[in-house]
Design an enzyme around this catalytic site. Sequence first.
Site, PDB file in Angstrom:
ATOM      1  N   HIS A  87       0.834  -1.215   0.000  1.00  0.00           N
ATOM      2  CA  HIS A  87       0.000   0.000   0.000  1.00  0.00           C
ATOM      3  C   HIS A  87       0.866   1.261   0.000  1.00  0.00           C
ATOM      4  CE1 HIS A  87      -3.898  -2.095   0.841  1.00  0.00           C
ATOM      5  NE2 HIS A  87      -3.098  -2.972   1.433  1.00  0.00           N
ATOM      6  N   ASN A 160     -10.321  -2.834   2.549  1.00  0.00           N
ATOM      7  CA  ASN A 160     -10.049  -2.771   1.111  1.00  0.00           C
ATOM      8  C   ASN A 160     -11.348  -2.497   0.366  1.00  0.00           C
ATOM      9  OD1 ASN A 160      -7.282  -3.314   1.166  1.00  0.00           O
ATOM     10  ND2 ASN A 160      -7.556  -5.529   0.970  1.00  0.00           N
ATOM     11  N   TYR A 374       0.937  -4.454  12.209  1.00  0.00           N
ATOM     12  CA  TYR A 374       0.864  -3.019  11.924  1.00  0.00           C
ATOM     13  C   TYR A 374       1.698  -2.186  12.892  1.00  0.00           C
ATOM     14  CZ  TYR A 374      -2.486  -4.052   8.304  1.00  0.00           C
ATOM     15  OH  TYR A 374      -3.074  -4.546   7.166  1.00  0.00           O
TER      16      TYR A 374
END
Length: 724
Positions: A87, A160, A374
């Site tokens: 991304h 998404n 993350y």
Amino acid sequence: MAPRKRSTPLSLDPTPARIDDQSKAEDLSVNTVQPGATLTDNLGHGVTDDNNSLRGGERGPTLLEDFLLREKISHFDHERIPERVVHARGAGAHGYFVLEKSLAEYTYARVLTEVGVNTPLFTRFSTVAGSRGAADTARDVRGFAVKMYTSEGNWDIVGNNIPVFFIQDAIKFPDLIHSVKPEPHNEIPQGASAHDTFYDFISLTPESMHMLMWVHSDRAIPRSFDMMDGFGIHTFRLINKAGDVHLVKFHFKAVLGAHSLVWDEAQKIAGKDSDFHRRNMWETIDAGGTLEWEFGVQVFTEAQAAKWDFDVIDPTKLVPEDLVPVQRVGRMVLNRNPDNYFAETEQVAFMPTNIVPGIDFSNDPLLQGRLFSYLDTQLSRLGSPNWVELPINRPLAPVHNNQRDGHMRQTINTGRVSYFPNTLGGAQEAKAGVNGYVSYPERLSGVKQRARAKSFADHYGQARLFWNSVTPVEREHITKSLAFELSNCTVRDIRVRMLDQLEQIHPVLASQVAVVIGEAPRSKNAVMPGAGQDSAAEVALLGTATARTTASGKLQKASGLSQLENQPMSPKGRMVAVLVAPGTDAAQVASLTAALTAAGAKGVIVGPHLGTIAPGIEATKTFGNTDPVLYDAVMVPGGEGGARALMARPEAQTFVTEAYRHAKPIGALGEGAEILTASPVGRLLRSLAGTKDGTAPAQGVQNLSEVGAMSLTAGAAETLATHG
Ligand code: HDD
């Protein structure tokens, strides 16, 4: 440095957020240069000459003591941070979420129960595979990451534009990404999945087949960010005040509907304007517009889920809307561009672990792995645990804890206490059910093992459900896209292995792809139906295949999957090229552009040069610096001289022809129709009307001149595309 209101999330009126953000209103980290401000170095020393380094003599060597030079160059040398490992290319905007219907029955999360409260947010859209400089319109999944600055802390939905994922377990994520990224020996191809390593992996990973169908559908080439839906994908939990738990899937439904480019357009736009999507969002907001989605939830119980023939914690499966409708309960509006791309869009750090009381995770093994990844990636990308202090990442909810120090610490914590428990004035624990996060007390038992649940075993049922649920033209796009990508794989074994996989989804799909990649269709029923048509043979095959549809809640077909059925249609956000030349009727241009603006669309005047074309007609684009692929429709106004001048320009004819190839509406007023009759479009329509010698105009073209406008069908455009 002039203090001003922070550029990052503020409470958004008219309904003030119930957040004490007043202390944040003045923010020294925002630097707005006042006109005429004195140029300084980073430590506030005035700079008198920013053009010449300090030299020993006019032509002599540069001196080491030149601290201004060293500071400036050194800062520049360190300007880049690692791009996101996935991304990397993205664009974001600020906005707000407003709840319209309380979900108090299911959750005590304030953001989902306080109707009418505006929660500030920042949303970043992205492509997955390409690097930061890749093109916007690559065929790819789009990241749809929303950070809500709620009064109970940040809530991130890191989703998404496709409701399922490639893999079932996070342990496969590095393999998936390594396979799709440019190949490591030559770094080719950029931002594209059409290569050997991707299909090598995918053909050995049947669980990816459902997502693969979506990636080859038009969803993977959206027209704009606000013409795509967003999905939280995983199943989450909602917990209410009584402690009852429900399962939930989060949705963002584009108010404009989900609409796409066609592949040929997407490829050409990548060259003509690689910033197509981000420019569109930026310009919409810059012009005072907004991008909007309805926020929806599919809420269901464990008991309901237990009856379905798929597992709701398997992220390769969706819950068909026929089983659980999407309740639309709120709205996301994007209305403010970032002040600084790097500070906000690049430094924003999303984490699925950012969750608020009343919402909890499920045991989806992909989600569970993401909960680790993350935070870890932010540490490497942003360089320090203090990334949470960056303005774009700071919560609006107050922060009091005992975490201290570290690289680039900004907060000046006062007082003696940096530990808990304490009695000397430090922070005390939050209260469960009042202002603190409590995990759902799920009862756990099981044998420690590395295993895939049996309930995750079906990999083709929902892929087939998708195929069955979209329209013939969407199916045709899927087969063409697969054929395109597989024909770019150089290793025959990989291509053949993919056909074996496609065969499991649907024999028609496999057969159609097989023919294009030079393989014999292996199904004995392999009939090649007509383009985009449900031929009798295809229907027969479809019947055979749907009988085998599994993991679909016993559905043969599901609503909400097709982009052509039941999507909102609106002129809003559409770009219309208005072709002009000297002699074009200025009054028509004015009324046309006004009508487009009134409808929420934008007319862009395209002429032979920039500026004044004729009194009252100002071109903002030229035939040379723009292209029909960048517009949704083309209009040719009347005016005798203008029509003649346009006829003399091959680019104008190309404009119309290319728009026609892509099945876009083309309209003309008065003499403007002449360019259409003279172009290949006119020739085609005449031939369709049976006047192959081109002497008599076709009915469609006659109507065009009489009525003044027409819209062409996808079928006719496809004929032109096929006939070249
Ligand atoms: Fe991820 C970024 C969405 C699975 C690891 N992911 C990232 C972004 C989005 C998603 C939208 C960009 C956020 C931004 O704009 O900054 N990712 C998803 C979705 C997934 C998913 C919808 C499956 C349902 N991701 C996934 C897995 C892993 C990761 C299974 C690792 C185990 N994702 C990352 C990451 C990234 C990331 C490496 C790169 C940059 C970042 O996190 O901040 O940690």
